[in-house]
Motif scaffolding. Structure first.
Motif, PDB file in Angstrom:
ATOM      1  N   GLY A 182     -18.037  14.690   7.615  1.00 29.67           N
ATOM      2  CA  GLY A 182     -19.762  14.553   8.029  1.00 29.67           C
ATOM      3  C   GLY A 182     -20.379  13.573   6.940  1.00 29.67           C
ATOM      4  N   ASN A 183     -19.773  13.029   6.067  1.00 28.45           N
ATOM      5  CA  ASN A 183     -20.569  12.016   5.137  1.00 28.45           C
ATOM      6  C   ASN A 183     -20.674  10.696   5.866  1.00 28.45           C
ATOM      7  OD1 ASN A 183     -20.186  13.928   2.626  1.00 28.45           O
ATOM      8  ND2 ASN A 183     -18.099  13.561   2.781  1.00 28.45           N
ATOM      9  N   GLU A 184     -21.822  10.167   5.630  1.00 28.69           N
ATOM     10  CA  GLU A 184     -22.143   8.891   6.285  1.00 28.69           C
ATOM     11  C   GLU A 184     -21.349   7.869   5.444  1.00 28.69           C
ATOM     12  OE1 GLU A 184     -26.114   7.982   6.446  1.00 28.69           O
ATOM     13  OE2 GLU A 184     -26.808   9.804   7.541  1.00 28.69           O
ATOM     14  N   HIS A 185     -20.756   7.041   6.482  1.00 28.29           N
ATOM     15  CA  HIS A 185     -19.908   5.982   6.095  1.00 28.29           C
ATOM     16  C   HIS A 185     -20.719   4.562   6.004  1.00 28.29           C
ATOM     17  CE1 HIS A 185     -16.258   3.459   6.531  1.00 28.29           C
ATOM     18  NE2 HIS A 185     -15.758   4.594   5.883  1.00 28.29           N
ATOM     19  N   GLU A 186     -20.535   4.180   4.551  1.00 29.75           N
ATOM     20  CA  GLU A 186     -21.387   2.897   4.392  1.00 29.75           C
ATOM     21  C   GLU A 186     -20.709   1.609   4.206  1.00 29.75           C
ATOM     22  OE1 GLU A 186     -22.758   4.005   0.337  1.00 29.75           O
ATOM     23  OE2 GLU A 186     -24.158   5.723   1.124  1.00 29.75           O
ATOM     24  N   ALA A 187     -19.593   1.474   5.307  1.00 33.67           N
ATOM     25  CA  ALA A 187     -18.924   0.040   5.121  1.00 33.67           C
ATOM     26  C   ALA A 187     -18.688   0.065   6.801  1.00 33.67           C
ATOM     27  CB  ALA A 187     -17.962   0.056   4.234  1.00 33.67           C
ATOM     28  N   ALA A 188     -18.027  -1.080   6.862  1.00 32.61           N
ATOM     29  CA  ALA A 188     -17.333  -1.241   8.225  1.00 32.61           C
ATOM     30  C   ALA A 188     -16.040  -0.612   8.109  1.00 32.61           C
ATOM     31  CB  ALA A 188     -17.211  -2.818   8.405  1.00 32.61           C
ATOM     32  N   HIS A 189     -15.484  -0.440   9.364  1.00 30.34           N
ATOM     33  CA  HIS A 189     -14.235   0.451   9.382  1.00 30.34           C
ATOM     34  C   HIS A 189     -13.266  -0.142  10.285  1.00 30.34           C
ATOM     35  CE1 HIS A 189     -12.354   4.131   8.548  1.00 30.34           C
ATOM     36  NE2 HIS A 189     -12.186   4.680   9.743  1.00 30.34           N
ATOM     37  N   ALA A 190     -12.119   0.537  10.064  1.00 30.83           N
ATOM     38  CA  ALA A 190     -10.850  -0.156  10.854  1.00 30.83           C
ATOM     39  C   ALA A 190      -9.904   0.943  11.119  1.00 30.83           C
ATOM     40  CB  ALA A 190     -10.150  -1.195   9.809  1.00 30.83           C
ATOM     41  N   TRP A 191      -9.155   0.842  12.170  1.00 33.54           N
ATOM     42  CA  TRP A 191      -8.219   1.896  12.442  1.00 33.54           C
ATOM     43  C   TRP A 191      -7.263   1.215  13.468  1.00 33.54           C
ATOM     44  CZ3 TRP A 191     -13.121   1.716  13.980  1.00 33.54           C
ATOM     45  CH2 TRP A 191     -13.370   1.369  15.536  1.00 33.54           C
ATOM     46  N   ALA A 192      -6.012   1.883  13.955  1.00 36.37           N
ATOM     47  CA  ALA A 192      -5.087   1.180  14.815  1.00 36.37           C
ATOM     48  C   ALA A 192      -5.128   1.820  16.110  1.00 36.37           C
ATOM     49  CB  ALA A 192      -3.735   1.671  14.249  1.00 36.37           C
ATOM     50  N   ALA A 223       0.816  -1.140   0.151  1.00 29.20           N
ATOM     51  CA  ALA A 223      -0.052  -0.181  -0.097  1.00 29.20           C
ATOM     52  C   ALA A 223       0.759   1.261  -0.046  1.00 29.20           C
ATOM     53  CB  ALA A 223      -0.814  -0.210   1.154  1.00 29.20           C
ATOM     54  N   LEU A 224       1.980   1.141   0.654  1.00 31.59           N
ATOM     55  CA  LEU A 224       2.822   2.364   0.742  1.00 31.59           C
ATOM     56  C   LEU A 224       3.478   2.505  -0.410  1.00 31.59           C
ATOM     57  CD1 LEU A 224       4.138   4.592   2.127  1.00 31.59           C
ATOM     58  CD2 LEU A 224       5.772   3.036   3.132  1.00 31.59           C
ATOM     59  N   ALA A 225       3.880   1.519  -1.182  1.00 30.82           N
ATOM     60  CA  ALA A 225       4.527   1.599  -2.463  1.00 30.82           C
ATOM     61  C   ALA A 225       3.490   2.249  -3.472  1.00 30.82           C
ATOM     62  CB  ALA A 225       4.962   0.342  -2.807  1.00 30.82           C
ATOM     63  N   LEU A 226       2.163   1.649  -3.310  1.00 28.40           N
ATOM     64  CA  LEU A 226       1.156   2.238  -4.245  1.00 28.40           C
ATOM     65  C   LEU A 226       0.953   3.694  -4.110  1.00 28.40           C
ATOM     66  CD1 LEU A 226      -0.505   1.484  -6.651  1.00 28.40           C
ATOM     67  CD2 LEU A 226      -2.276   0.671  -4.600  1.00 28.40           C
ATOM     68  N   GLY A 227       1.017   4.004  -2.751  1.00 26.93           N
ATOM     69  CA  GLY A 227       0.694   5.673  -2.283  1.00 26.93           C
ATOM     70  C   GLY A 227      -0.801   5.745  -1.962  1.00 26.93           C
ATOM     71  N   GLU A 228      -1.481   4.678  -2.066  1.00 23.42           N
ATOM     72  CA  GLU A 228      -3.048   4.902  -1.834  1.00 23.42           C
ATOM     73  C   GLU A 228      -3.622   3.682  -1.213  1.00 23.42           C
ATOM     74  OE1 GLU A 228      -4.355   6.197  -5.764  1.00 23.42           O
ATOM     75  OE2 GLU A 228      -4.224   4.212  -6.699  1.00 23.42           O
ATOM     76  N   GLY A 229      -4.976   3.947  -0.776  1.00 20.99           N
ATOM     77  CA  GLY A 229      -5.474   2.384  -0.306  1.00 20.99           C
ATOM     78  C   GLY A 229      -6.792   2.928   0.495  1.00 20.99           C
ATOM     79  N   VAL A 230      -7.135   1.815   1.453  1.00 24.22           N
ATOM     80  CA  VAL A 230      -8.287   2.158   2.251  1.00 24.22           C
ATOM     81  C   VAL A 230      -7.823   2.275   3.595  1.00 24.22           C
ATOM     82  CG1 VAL A 230      -9.684   1.268   0.563  1.00 24.22           C
ATOM     83  CG2 VAL A 230      -8.889  -0.554   2.211  1.00 24.22           C
ATOM     84  N   CYS A 231      -8.908   2.242   4.532  1.00 20.07           N
ATOM     85  CA  CYS A 231      -8.342   2.299   5.985  1.00 20.07           C
ATOM     86  C   CYS A 231      -7.867   1.076   6.594  1.00 20.07           C
ATOM     87  CB  CYS A 231      -9.773   2.487   6.901  1.00 20.07           C
ATOM     88  SG  CYS A 231     -11.138   1.031   6.407  1.00 20.07           S
TER      89      CYS A 231
END
Length: 272
Positions: free
Chosen positions: A196-206, A157-165
């Motif tokens: 403020g946009n509603e989130h339409e999927a499960a989420h992840a963080w650290a 993901a870092l090499a690509l420079g983009e990704g998701v949560c």
């Protein structure tokens, strides 16, 4: 905030499977930042098995579905009262020592670029360093849905420079561990993003462990710490370890069939 969750996961098999066994990490635990008012998990045709709380404080429950079956639907419905604790996890009962979360996994194995990213963060105090690491990851990986896959690693993901949560969480976990900070992956739900946009999927963080404060959540994808918009479900070393649903279907091995997956998540203010 009072949040309601409606989460449906649908498994479809092109050939009926003989049986299905699943392990769920789908029940939020009560702590200082969240209190469960009501919560129900159902599995179509499923028989609930043993339920226990693991060393990380997560509720685990087994389910069995007798076949033949071509479709299985896992439904989660509940209401949770949330409170903003500035990302600090308080009142969560667990027995695993923080140092256990210093080890790498396949998804969080460091690359040369991740070493450089971790070294670029500044801060004499661990809390300051943790915030700097989160900001560095947010700047290095642009949020773009669909840019990566479920098995994409932090290095990729870092090499690509983009990704998701998921990618932001993996990269932050890797960088934190490289700086000697225990870090783990957290799965859950998010009511709305920073705009403020509603989130339409499960989420992840650290979550990173800071002596004197304990575990603190960092959502690099949204450049913030979890607040009352978040519902915490479970944790693990990485996304696979913290997966809300894990299972095995008899009859899929050796090319005997394929499985497709559909997920729909709605998180709303209970007053709406």
């Amino acid at each position: 905030m009072l949040l309601s969750v409606d989460h449906v996961t649908r498994y479809v098999y092109d050939r009926p499977v003989r049986s299905l066994v699943q392990s769920h990490r789908l029940m939020p635990a009560n702590n200082a930042s969240q209190t469960v008012d009501s919560w129900e998990v159902t599995v179509s045709g499923g028989v609930p098995g043993a339920q226990f709380r693991d060393g990380a404080g997560d509720c685990i429950r087994g389910w069995t579905v007798a076949g033949p079956v071509s479709e299985v639907i896992v439904s989660v419905k509940g209401v949770v009262r949330t409170l903003d604790t500035a990302g600090v996890l308080r009142g969560h009962r667990e027995t695993v020592m923080p140092e256990a979360y210093l080890r790498d996994t396949a998804a969080t194995e460091p690359s040369a670029a991740l070493f450089q990213l971790a070294d670029s963060a500044e801060g004499e105090e661990i809390l300051t360093l943790a915030h700097s690491l989160s900001a560095k990851v947010a700047a290095a990986i642009a949020y773009r849905p669909g840019a990566t896959e479920a098995h994409t690693t932090a290095a990729e993901a870092l090499a690509l420079g983009e990704g998701v949560c998921q990618d932001h969480a993996h990269a932050l976990i890797t960088c934190a561990r490289l700086r000697g900070i225990p870090a783990r992956y957290v799965s859950g739900y998010l009511f709305a993003d920073a705009e403020g946009n509603e989130h339409e999927a499960a989420h992840a963080w650290a979550e990173l462990h800071v002596p004197g404060l304990g575990w603190i959540g960092f959502d690099a994808a949204n450049k913030c710490c979890p607040d009352d918009r978040y519902i915490r479900i479970g944790s693990g070393f990485d996304a696979q370890d913290a997966a809300p649903i894990r299972g095995v279907a008899r009859g899929l091995a050796q090319g005997q069939g394929t499985e497709s997956l559909e997920v729909a998540v709605a998180v709303q203010s209970a007053g709406q």
